[in-house]
Design an enzyme around this catalytic site. Structure first.
Site, short mmCIF file in Angstrom:
data_model
loop_
_atom_site.label_atom_id
_atom_site.label_comp_id
_atom_site.label_asym_id
_atom_site.label_seq_id
_atom_site.Cartn_x
_atom_site.Cartn_y
_atom_site.Cartn_z
N SER A 124 0.65 -1.20 -0.01
CA SER A 124 0.16 -0.04 0.16
C SER A 124 0.79 1.39 -0.10
O SER A 124 0.22 2.22 0.13
CB SER A 124 -1.19 0.00 1.37
OG SER A 124 -2.18 -0.95 1.05
N LYS A 127 -0.27 3.63 -2.61
CA LYS A 127 -1.32 4.73 -2.45
C LYS A 127 -0.76 6.14 -2.21
O LYS A 127 -1.46 7.28 -2.64
CB LYS A 127 -2.02 4.54 -1.29
CG LYS A 127 -3.04 3.15 -1.47
CD LYS A 127 -4.05 2.92 -0.23
CE LYS A 127 -4.77 1.66 -0.20
NZ LYS A 127 -4.16 0.14 -0.20
N SER A 181 -5.36 3.04 4.49
CA SER A 181 -5.16 2.30 3.45
C SER A 181 -6.28 1.77 3.12
O SER A 181 -6.41 0.41 2.87
CB SER A 181 -4.07 1.23 4.18
OG SER A 181 -3.21 0.83 2.82
#
Length: 352
Positions: A124, A127, A181
């Site tokens: 993640s 992101k 997340s």
């Protein structure tokens, strides 16, 4: 007649003895036959060591303990870093992360490095680039976006509290993606981008190339795919670029957020507990985890009067990335007067 009578009596006695012998033997034979048939039907244990049959008197709690021990013996899926042998590398701080990089943001000095050019899945941490592309596109943050079936994770089967049909603003989607997340939120941001998801992923890769992140590749905006990969040196560049965006600094370090979804109020919290610590002054952060990547963390933080960029990849335990960050902070505080190591190649790429 007397001979015939005696013969008849002898025959009767023999028959009686045979019946008695058959009655005494047949239960044992039947039991042995049943035992053999039952044993032939038992499955063969897959473990290397033979499994001992528990006694009838074993309590239920003991049985549970035996089962949990057997489950604990099943090895976890190895990360790419473990398979590559990166954890065998030692370092002065005894970090649990197989990859680490600490840079002074102002002077571009490399204070600490460990396998910083290894290319690994980044989970993640993806992101952060998703947020950078959204922020730089200057799209209206008030525009409403609906979660669709296309946003449901088919890569890892992860869950989400954002049910299909949930409608949130682009700003809320970005907040949840960076702070908590939230995978469906991140995917929805990419899917709803002008031109669609493919255009968005192309924009992510183009932005990485523009920043000089030559080790980096994205295939989707969440980080659930292990094909999203980068190096610590590239991620340090990304953190420096993302830090320039005030909205990314604010949302990624937010402690929590309540989101109204229909008649429900959902409480979301930051995945990085250090943002609430009085010992830390964090300007930007992002966590990540999939089994292929291990536990990951990137941060911009002020330590001992210095603005630092920290990257930790492929950490071995759930809390070890946090512990590694704490080790680095204490080390920098103790050695704040020592000069860093100049690394001109990285310095030329790292945004100010």
């Amino acid at each position: 007649m007397q001979v015939s009578g005696r013969w008849a009596l002898g025959l009767l006695a023999a028959l009686t003895a045979g019946v008695l012998l058959a009655v005494s033997v047949s239960p044992t034979a039947a039991w042995a036959q049943n035992k053999t048939a039952t044993a032939s039907k038992r499955p063969v244990a897959s473990a290397v060591k033979p499994v001992q049959k528990p006694k009838v008197s074993v309590k239920k709690t003991n049985k549970k303990r035996v089962l949990s021990s057997a489950q604990a013996a099943v090895p976890m899926r190895a990360s790419y870093g473990q398979m590559a042998g990166l954890h065998a590398a030692s370092d002065p701080l005894d970090l649990r992360s197989s990859v680490a990089l600490v840079i002074d943001q102002d002077t571009r000095e490399v204070l600490f490095r460990k396998n910083d050019h290894a290319v690994l899945p980044i989970a993640s941490l993806t992101k952060l680039m998703t947020g950078l592309v959204i922020s730089e596109a200057h799209l209206p943050m008030s525009e409403m976006i609906a979660i669709t079936q296309a946003d449901v994770d088919t890569e890892k089967g992860s869950s989400s509290r954002l049910a299909v049909g949930t409608v949130l603003s682009r700003g809320d989607m970005l907040h949840l993606a960076l702070m908590s997340s939230e995978n469906r939120a991140a995917h929805a941001l990419g899917r709803s981008f002008p031109g669609g998801l493919d255009t968005f992923v192309s924009r992510m890769n183009a932005r990485a190339q523009a920043l000089g992140m030559s080790d980096t590749r994205y295939v989707e905006p969440t980080g659930l795919s292990s094909r999203n990969q980068s190096s610590a040196s590239d991620l340090a560049v990304l953190v420096g670029a993302a830090y320039k965006e005030p909205v990314l600094r604010e949302l990624s370090t937010s402690h929590g957020r309540e989101i109204e979804v229909g008649r429900r109020t959902l409480q979301y919290n930051n995945t990085n507990r250090l943002v609430k610590s009085a010992e830390w002054d964090i300007g930007l952060q992002k966590t990540g985890y999939i089994s292929e990547a291990g536990q990951c963390l990137v941060m911009q933080a002020q330590v001992a009067g210095r603005k630092l960029i920290m990257v930790f990849l492929d950490s071995a335990g759930k809390l070890s990335r946090i512990a590694d960050a704490e080790r680095v902070r204490r080390w920098v505080e103790k050695s704040s007067g020592a000069p860093g190591v100049r690394h001109s190649a990285l310095a030329d790429r790292l945004p100010g």
